[in-house]
Design a protein around this motif. Structure first.
Motif, PDB file in Angstrom:
ATOM      1  N   GLU A 246      15.486  11.194 -66.556  1.00  0.00           N
ATOM      2  CA  GLU A 246      16.338  11.306 -65.374  1.00  0.00           C
ATOM      3  C   GLU A 246      15.660  12.123 -64.283  1.00  0.00           C
ATOM      4  OE1 GLU A 246      18.591   9.977 -68.649  1.00  0.00           O
ATOM      5  OE2 GLU A 246      17.379  11.807 -68.458  1.00  0.00           O
ATOM      6  N   PRO A 247      15.751  11.692 -63.020  1.00  0.00           N
ATOM      7  CA  PRO A 247      15.135  12.442 -61.917  1.00  0.00           C
ATOM      8  C   PRO A 247      15.698  13.852 -61.817  1.00  0.00           C
ATOM      9  CG  PRO A 247      15.767  10.238 -61.209  1.00  0.00           C
ATOM     10  CD  PRO A 247      16.364  10.437 -62.569  1.00  0.00           C
ATOM     11  N   GLY A 248      14.820  14.791 -61.516  1.00  0.00           N
ATOM     12  CA  GLY A 248      15.234  16.167 -61.328  1.00  0.00           C
ATOM     13  C   GLY A 248      15.367  16.973 -62.600  1.00  0.00           C
ATOM     14  N   GLY A 249      15.145  16.351 -63.757  1.00  0.00           N
ATOM     15  CA  GLY A 249      15.276  17.050 -65.021  1.00  0.00           C
ATOM     16  C   GLY A 249      13.963  17.614 -65.501  1.00  0.00           C
ATOM     17  N   ILE A 250      13.885  17.815 -66.809  1.00  0.00           N
ATOM     18  CA  ILE A 250      12.701  18.440 -67.389  1.00  0.00           C
ATOM     19  C   ILE A 250      11.456  17.585 -67.206  1.00  0.00           C
ATOM     20  CG2 ILE A 250      13.073  17.472 -69.695  1.00  0.00           C
ATOM     21  CD1 ILE A 250      12.112  20.157 -70.831  1.00  0.00           C
ATOM     22  N   PRO A 477       9.227   7.089 -61.195  1.00  0.00           N
ATOM     23  CA  PRO A 477       8.923   6.243 -62.353  1.00  0.00           C
ATOM     24  C   PRO A 477       9.945   6.444 -63.460  1.00  0.00           C
ATOM     25  CG  PRO A 477       6.927   7.301 -61.547  1.00  0.00           C
ATOM     26  CD  PRO A 477       8.076   7.934 -60.825  1.00  0.00           C
ATOM     27  N   ASP A 478      10.267   5.373 -64.153  1.00  0.00           N
ATOM     28  CA  ASP A 478      11.211   5.435 -65.251  1.00  0.00           C
ATOM     29  C   ASP A 478      10.502   5.871 -66.528  1.00  0.00           C
ATOM     30  OD1 ASP A 478       9.756   3.200 -66.032  1.00  0.00           O
ATOM     31  OD2 ASP A 478      11.330   1.767 -65.471  1.00  0.00           O
ATOM     32  N   GLY A 479      11.196   5.742 -67.653  1.00  0.00           N
ATOM     33  CA  GLY A 479      10.618   6.156 -68.923  1.00  0.00           C
ATOM     34  C   GLY A 479       9.405   5.369 -69.336  1.00  0.00           C
ATOM     35  N   ASP A 480       9.168   4.199 -68.688  1.00  0.00           N
ATOM     36  CA  ASP A 480       7.980   3.391 -68.945  1.00  0.00           C
ATOM     37  C   ASP A 480       6.848   3.711 -67.985  1.00  0.00           C
ATOM     38  OD1 ASP A 480       9.058   2.028 -71.075  1.00  0.00           O
ATOM     39  OD2 ASP A 480       9.887   0.430 -69.839  1.00  0.00           O
ATOM     40  N   GLY A 481       7.061   4.660 -67.074  1.00  0.00           N
ATOM     41  CA  GLY A 481       6.012   5.077 -66.158  1.00  0.00           C
ATOM     42  C   GLY A 481       5.876   4.239 -64.912  1.00  0.00           C
ATOM     43  N   GLU A 482       6.879   3.412 -64.592  1.00  0.00           N
ATOM     44  CA  GLU A 482       6.817   2.538 -63.425  1.00  0.00           C
ATOM     45  C   GLU A 482       8.053   2.731 -62.557  1.00  0.00           C
ATOM     46  OE1 GLU A 482       4.623  -1.417 -65.181  1.00  0.00           O
ATOM     47  OE2 GLU A 482       6.735  -1.155 -65.659  1.00  0.00           O
ATOM     48  N   ILE A 483       7.892   2.523 -61.263  1.00  0.00           N
ATOM     49  CA  ILE A 483       9.037   2.412 -60.362  1.00  0.00           C
ATOM     50  C   ILE A 483       9.493   0.963 -60.383  1.00  0.00           C
ATOM     51  CG2 ILE A 483       9.749   2.443 -57.946  1.00  0.00           C
ATOM     52  CD1 ILE A 483       8.031   4.882 -57.526  1.00  0.00           C
ATOM     53  N   ALA A 484      10.730   0.747 -60.780  1.00  0.00           N
ATOM     54  CA  ALA A 484      11.261  -0.609 -60.903  1.00  0.00           C
ATOM     55  C   ALA A 484      12.012  -0.998 -59.638  1.00  0.00           C
ATOM     56  CB  ALA A 484      12.186  -0.706 -62.112  1.00  0.00           C
ATOM     57  N   CYS A 485      11.636  -2.121 -59.029  1.00  0.00           N
ATOM     58  CA  CYS A 485      12.316  -2.687 -57.863  1.00  0.00           C
ATOM     59  C   CYS A 485      12.696  -4.126 -58.191  1.00  0.00           C
ATOM     60  CB  CYS A 485      11.411  -2.639 -56.633  1.00  0.00           C
ATOM     61  SG  CYS A 485      10.957  -0.953 -56.110  1.00  0.00           S
ATOM     62  N   ARG A 486      13.954  -4.465 -57.986  1.00  0.00           N
ATOM     63  CA  ARG A 486      14.458  -5.764 -58.436  1.00  0.00           C
ATOM     64  C   ARG A 486      14.901  -6.630 -57.263  1.00  0.00           C
ATOM     65  NH1 ARG A 486      15.870  -1.869 -62.071  1.00  0.00           N
ATOM     66  NH2 ARG A 486      15.239  -2.297 -64.238  1.00  0.00           N
ATOM     67  N   TYR A 487      14.665  -7.929 -57.429  1.00  0.00           N
ATOM     68  CA  TYR A 487      15.180  -8.900 -56.482  1.00  0.00           C
ATOM     69  C   TYR A 487      16.702  -8.853 -56.479  1.00  0.00           C
ATOM     70  CZ  TYR A 487      10.937 -11.593 -55.330  1.00  0.00           C
ATOM     71  OH  TYR A 487       9.727 -12.013 -54.841  1.00  0.00           O
ATOM     72  N   GLY A 488      17.273  -9.106 -55.297  1.00  0.00           N
ATOM     73  CA  GLY A 488      18.706  -9.311 -55.199  1.00  0.00           C
ATOM     74  C   GLY A 488      19.025 -10.794 -55.194  1.00  0.00           C
ATOM     75  N   LEU A 489      20.283 -11.108 -55.089  1.00  0.00           N
ATOM     76  CA  LEU A 489      20.719 -12.501 -55.081  1.00  0.00           C
ATOM     77  C   LEU A 489      21.403 -12.799 -53.759  1.00  0.00           C
ATOM     78  CD1 LEU A 489      20.909 -15.142 -56.648  1.00  0.00           C
ATOM     79  CD2 LEU A 489      23.130 -14.387 -57.531  1.00  0.00           C
ATOM     80  N   GLY A 490      20.827 -13.718 -52.976  1.00  0.00           N
ATOM     81  CA  GLY A 490      21.396 -14.121 -51.711  1.00  0.00           C
ATOM     82  C   GLY A 490      21.898 -15.544 -51.743  1.00  0.00           C
ATOM     83  N   PRO A 491      22.504 -16.004 -50.673  1.00  0.00           N
ATOM     84  CA  PRO A 491      23.040 -17.374 -50.643  1.00  0.00           C
ATOM     85  C   PRO A 491      21.981 -18.436 -50.904  1.00  0.00           C
ATOM     86  CG  PRO A 491      23.841 -16.086 -48.774  1.00  0.00           C
ATOM     87  CD  PRO A 491      22.777 -15.274 -49.435  1.00  0.00           C
ATOM     88  N   ALA A 492      20.726 -18.159 -50.500  1.00  0.00           N
ATOM     89  CA  ALA A 492      19.661 -19.146 -50.669  1.00  0.00           C
ATOM     90  C   ALA A 492      18.820 -18.892 -51.907  1.00  0.00           C
ATOM     91  CB  ALA A 492      18.767 -19.165 -49.424  1.00  0.00           C
ATOM     92  N   GLY A 493      19.203 -17.898 -52.728  1.00  0.00           N
ATOM     93  CA  GLY A 493      18.446 -17.614 -53.937  1.00  0.00           C
ATOM     94  C   GLY A 493      17.982 -16.177 -53.994  1.00  0.00           C
ATOM     95  N   PRO A 494      16.985 -15.855 -54.821  1.00  0.00           N
ATOM     96  CA  PRO A 494      16.525 -14.473 -54.985  1.00  0.00           C
ATOM     97  C   PRO A 494      15.993 -13.887 -53.678  1.00  0.00           C
ATOM     98  CG  PRO A 494      15.684 -15.877 -56.745  1.00  0.00           C
ATOM     99  CD  PRO A 494      16.286 -16.791 -55.731  1.00  0.00           C
ATOM    100  N   VAL A 495      16.335 -12.621 -53.423  1.00  0.00           N
ATOM    101  CA  VAL A 495      15.928 -11.916 -52.208  1.00  0.00           C
ATOM    102  C   VAL A 495      15.008 -10.762 -52.601  1.00  0.00           C
ATOM    103  CG1 VAL A 495      16.697 -10.604 -50.204  1.00  0.00           C
ATOM    104  CG2 VAL A 495      18.097 -12.489 -51.080  1.00  0.00           C
TER     105      VAL A 495
END
Length: 647
Positions: A246-250, A477-495
């Motif tokens: 978790e951010p800000g923790g140990i 970074p998460d527990g796997d050491g990466e910053i995860a950024c995810r596509y969203g869902l728009g009217p025409a498909g993944p954003v």
């Protein structure tokens, strides 16, 4: 700064009737001890339990009574290298908390120590205000608080061992109070392999390498991310884990509480009466062990009081022998004053070549063609300083390419057998040369991605931040050491996600610094266009990628954004005192169909050095180059994973 209490346990000599003996665990412990001595010095209280001494009771007592002696402000470290195991969870209390339906445990010399029991013991230590950390290099370590050509650190002892171990395994009543650096996720195996003739756990080798290069203030999150990146070169199906993340923790505290290590200062060049000229930097600081690295005299902060040093600014010395604490050097075309001490900075780094192991038992003609191509992969058809043939895998360095010729194709593989790139054809006369060009390209890319300045005084002075476009809260970074950024869902498909990429320079540094932002892609490309090929950022100022326009993280055109699709980028910030020529940092993406004559990158590195030179004077007239070139420099790397959700 308090005492560092460390309990290091390593087991190679397991009973053969219980599990496979290992060969790298004692090496892990020895290397960890060396690092701790360097970091903590006289504040270290160390206990080691090796082979048959590492029993369940001895480890339990060691945590309770050795680490338990630590008090508020002290640091407690438990390190385990050995086998791990798992069994189905049968008791109701275990089933309620084991997400996999299985219990995990460390395999000690005479039995099992269940992960939850170990976690409770470590939390007892942490409850007294002790900074507590566990490093576990064994299978299934992600639940606790080593494929082909590799040895697995997994054992499957009998059910009786589990029954005995589970009797006193308490379930946690609250979140862990200690930080865990684990070799794997909860459901994965971990492995050990040989590096330059010495066996280590893949995770231990990566973690210790990251720590040697890290600054004294590097956090667990930063060290974990660097270790994960190093491990990926060898193995793709072992993912180190950080918990809690978790951010800000140990996880965002300095490793081992900082251990009171001195703040790095500029390297110094002086003359020893017996050994000659030397620089106070060596392999123990992360400097590559081979000769060729160069240092350049920098301009002193008070030039009027140091006229001799000022006159020498820009002069070079070249490494001859790299020791642990110092490097013997030879002046290049100048004669330093014997009584003078000069501040110097790394100006050309001799990065280690990649090891190449070639096997083609059923295709001797292909083997001969590949051997000739690899031997002539350098400029003018000579040897390449970026590649080094090895006959045995155990003699390979950290970056290893296993080339297997079979079925009319060349397979470029990691240690674990996973591919770096798609198989390359071996049909035409140029195909072997294309394989060699691929190896040179991949080596160059990995050298850029893993570039670090050993103990630089600029480390941490400028920070790279990534925030969602509609937020000012930096992603971590998460527990796997990466910053995860995810596509969203728009009217025409993944954003595609949009982010802001910022370079923050605190006012405390007192001077402007030159910043270059590399985007290294998983297509093995590197470019500097996000931040105008480099700019100065003043103290108290913030630089923005794309002039503060949104950075769109999207899959390349040849990868459709289907559910589950993933692309990775490594954003590397290079911070320098002076302007930097970025030509050596550019690579096109690897394209097996590109004409061989178009690949000019190898010619830029004919001597195997990565140079930190200033750009041509005419390119930056507004900011004339200071004597001494780029001067001191440091790096920060952030790995970003962009993915399309499966649902």
């Amino acid at each position: 700064m308090g005492t560092v209490h460390a309990l290091l346990a390593g087991i190679d000599a397991y009973p053969a009737d219980i599990c496979t003996p290992l060969t790298g665990c004692l090496n892990d412990v020895e290397a960890a001890e060396e690092l701790l001595v360097r970091r903590a010095g006289g504040r270290l209280e160390l206990t080691k339990l090796l082979n048959g001494d590492a029993t369940v009771s001895a480890i339990t007592a060691g945590v309770r009574h050795r680490l338990g002696r630590a008090g508020p402000g002290d640091t407690a470290l438990f390190w385990f290298s050995g086998h791990g195991t798992e069994q189905p969870a049968t008791e109701r209390a275990h089933l309620d908390i084991e997400a996999t339906g299985r219990c995990q445990a460390l395999v000690c010399a005479d039995g099992l120590l269940v992960d939850k029991r170990l976690g409770a013991l470590l939390d007892e230590v942490a409850a007294g205000g002790v900074h507590t950390v566990a490093v576990l290099d064994c299978c299934y370590a992600g639940g606790a608080t080593r494929g082909r050509h590799l040895t697995e650190r997994f054992a499957s002892p009998g059910a009786a061992w589990f029954a005995a171990a589970a009797r006193d395994a308490r379930m946690p009543e609250q979140p862990a109070k200690h930080v865990l650096l684990a070799a794997t996720r909860l459901d994965q195996s971990s492995y050990e392999g040989r590096f330059e003739g010495r066996t280590h756990g893949l995770f231990s080798h990566a973690l210790l390498g990251a720590l040697r290069a890290a600054s004294p203030t590097a956090t667990y999150r930063e060290v974990h991310a660097a270790a994960r990146s190093r491990l990926e070169v060898s193995c793709t199906y072992q993912r180190p884990t950080l918990a809690p993340a978790e951010p800000g923790g140990i996880a965002d505290q300095p490793f081992l509480g900082g251990t009171g290590a001195r703040t790095p200062s500029p390297y110094l060049l002086w003359k020893d009466r017996r050994d000659g000229w030397q620089v106070d930097c060596g392999s123990g600081h992360g400097l590559p062990a081979g000769p060729g690295t160069e240092f350049r005299v920098t301009r002193p902060d008070t030039p009027r009081r140091a006229p001799e040093r000022t006159a020498a600014a820009g002069r070079t010395v070249r490494a001859a022998t790299v020791g642990v604490e110092r490097t013997l050097v030879e002046p290049v075309s100048w004669s330093p004053k014997p009584a003078e001490v000069y501040p110097v900075a790394l100006s050309a780094l001799a990065v280690p070549p990649a090891s190449v192991a070639l096997t083609a038992p059923d295709e001797p003609a292909a083997a001969r063609a590949l051997a000739r191509a690899i031997a002539g992969a350098g400029p003018g058809g000579g040897p390449s300083p970026l590649l080094h043939r090895v006959e045995r895998l155990e003699d390979a360095g950290a970056l290893l390419f296993r080339i297997e010729a079979r079925g009319g194709q060349a397979h470029v593989l990691r240690r674990d057998g996973s591919p770096f790139v798609a198989p390359l054809p071996l049909d035409g006369p140029e195909d072997a040369d294309r394989v060699a060009a691929c190896l040179v390209h991949l080596t160059r890319w990995h050298q850029l991605r893993d570039l670090e300045a050993p103990h630089s005084p600029l480390t941490g002075r400028v920070r790279l931040e990534i925030t969602p476009w509609d937020s000012d809260v930096p992603l971590v970074p998460d527990g796997d050491g990466e910053i995860a950024c995810r596509y969203g869902l728009g009217p025409a498909g993944p954003v595609p996600p949009r982010v802001s990429v910022r370079i923050r320079h605190p006012a405390t540094t007192g001077r402007r610094l030159w910043c270059v932002l590399l985007d290294l892609t998983d297509s093995y490309a590197s470019h500097t266009g996000l931040f105008d090929d480099g700019r100065f950022v003043g103290p108290g100022r913030t630089g923005y990628a794309l002039d503060n326009r949104p950075v769109q993280l999207s899959l390349p055109a040849h990868r459709p954004p289907r559910p589950g699709a993933v692309v990775r980028d490594w954003l590397k910030l290079i911070v320098c005192e002076g302007e930097l020529n970025t030509v050596p940092f550019h690579l096109d993406r690897w394209d097996p169909l590109a004409p061989l004559g178009s690949r000019g990158t190898a010619l830029r590195h004919a001597d195997g050095l990565l140079r930190f030179d200033a750009p041509p004077r005419s390119s930056r007239d507004a900011h004339p180059e200071e004597a001494g070139g780029a001067g001191q420099w440091a790096t920060q790397t952030v790995q970003v994973r962009t993915e399309v959700p499966r649902c």
